[in-house]
Design an enzyme around this catalytic site. Sequence first.
Site, PDB file in Angstrom:
ATOM      1  CG  HIS A   1      -2.114  -0.859   1.091  1.00 58.56           C
ATOM      2  ND1 HIS A   1      -2.036  -2.233   1.120  1.00 58.56           N
ATOM      3  CD2 HIS A   1      -3.433  -0.566   0.936  1.00 58.56           C
ATOM      4  CE1 HIS A   1      -3.245  -2.747   0.989  1.00 58.56           C
ATOM      5  NE2 HIS A   1      -4.114  -1.758   0.868  1.00 58.56           N
TER       6      HIS A   1
ATOM      7  CG  HIS B   1       2.056  -3.072   6.514  1.00 53.64           C
ATOM      8  ND1 HIS B   1       2.781  -4.112   5.978  1.00 53.64           N
ATOM      9  CD2 HIS B   1       1.011  -2.877   5.673  1.00 53.64           C
ATOM     10  CE1 HIS B   1       2.196  -4.519   4.862  1.00 53.64           C
ATOM     11  NE2 HIS B   1       1.126  -3.785   4.661  1.00 53.64           N
TER      12      HIS B   1
END
Length: 399
Positions: free
Chosen positions: A166, A213
């Site tokens: 992302h 993350h």
Amino acid sequence: MAELLRSLQDSQLVARFQRRCGLFPAPDEGPRENGADPTERAARVPGVEHLPAANGKGGEAPANGLRRAAAPEAYVQKYVVKNYFYYYLFQFSAALGQEVFYITFLPFTHWNIDPYLSRRLIIIWVLVMYIGQVAKDVLKWPRPSSPPVVKLEKRLIAEYGMPSTHAMAATAIAFTLLISTMDRYQYPFVLGLVMAVVFSTLVCLSRLYTGMHTVLDVLGGVLITALLIVLTYPAWTFIDCLDSASPLFPVCVIVVPFFLCYNYPVSDYYSPTRADTTTILAAGAGVTIGFWINHFFQLVSKPAESLPVIQNIPPLTTYMLVLGLTKFAVGIVLILLVRQLVQNLSLQVLYSWFKVVTRNKEARRRLEIEVPYKFVTYTSVGICATTFVPMLHRFLGLP
């Protein structure tokens, strides 16, 4: 340096960021079952793909392209939101790095703004995403642990964490757009730079807020993308000439991405990574072939000027807005129809060829079925978006 990297990979750092933004785990409800630890009574999370029990008769072999292993199970943790401003801000920011953004922004750019910009964006996006997806399955670094982290996106739990694709995609889109437009359109460079930084920063922070993350994953993704942009920038002018390549060019565009998808790194368990990577590479191949078809068969009514050409950004009027939305709606409808038709046909052919029961949804995960049907479907979507949708626009009198 090693200590710094370990601290950036610490799940507690992500958890502290979530708490600062008003996202907390919900209190435990009642006593633990038989004194078990929460991780011991973890439940299967919706969206986590698990390895099918068998592939073939007797259930003796794992699915093709997969090793026999159980997918990671995540602790289903409820959460409490105490700051809804950050909650909605980062949920929206997370969407800017997801499929819904790319299937709207990239086609809209191609149909309404500048096809040359869209081609650059798509090719760089495909390159960055492929490298990021492969790196995940090669490095196999885990995502932040939960608890203490609260995870808001269940579909991606089965994927590995390093690097954040992302963050890579957002950085690539933002700064490729900035670099490409500063030599083509007249606008304040500082304004464009600020917008690129804000866009990529919001997406990066959303990966921490959603608990998907670590800080190291995000920073690694940004740095890898920056390196790729620097290394590929000298070839960007070559990208603009791809539509005038030889007749053998489409063959290479099909064969190379399909080979990369079919030989994707083998995972320990099923995750959507291979399917997503196939979708991305196929869409990029379709778009590239579509540009080549337009040039080779002279389907473009009047050739657009290639980069770089300095232009003024036209003012946004009601007519332009309505026209743009109409072209976008027409294009999306056609793309969805093509996607559904090609997907159904390709699955029927593959099911018949490999003698698979049509209703067996698990069969879609098999390497010899998943990669071909995804590749054919989204290559068709890419060609449709760049060739047939503009032709339909002209047929309907949409300039």
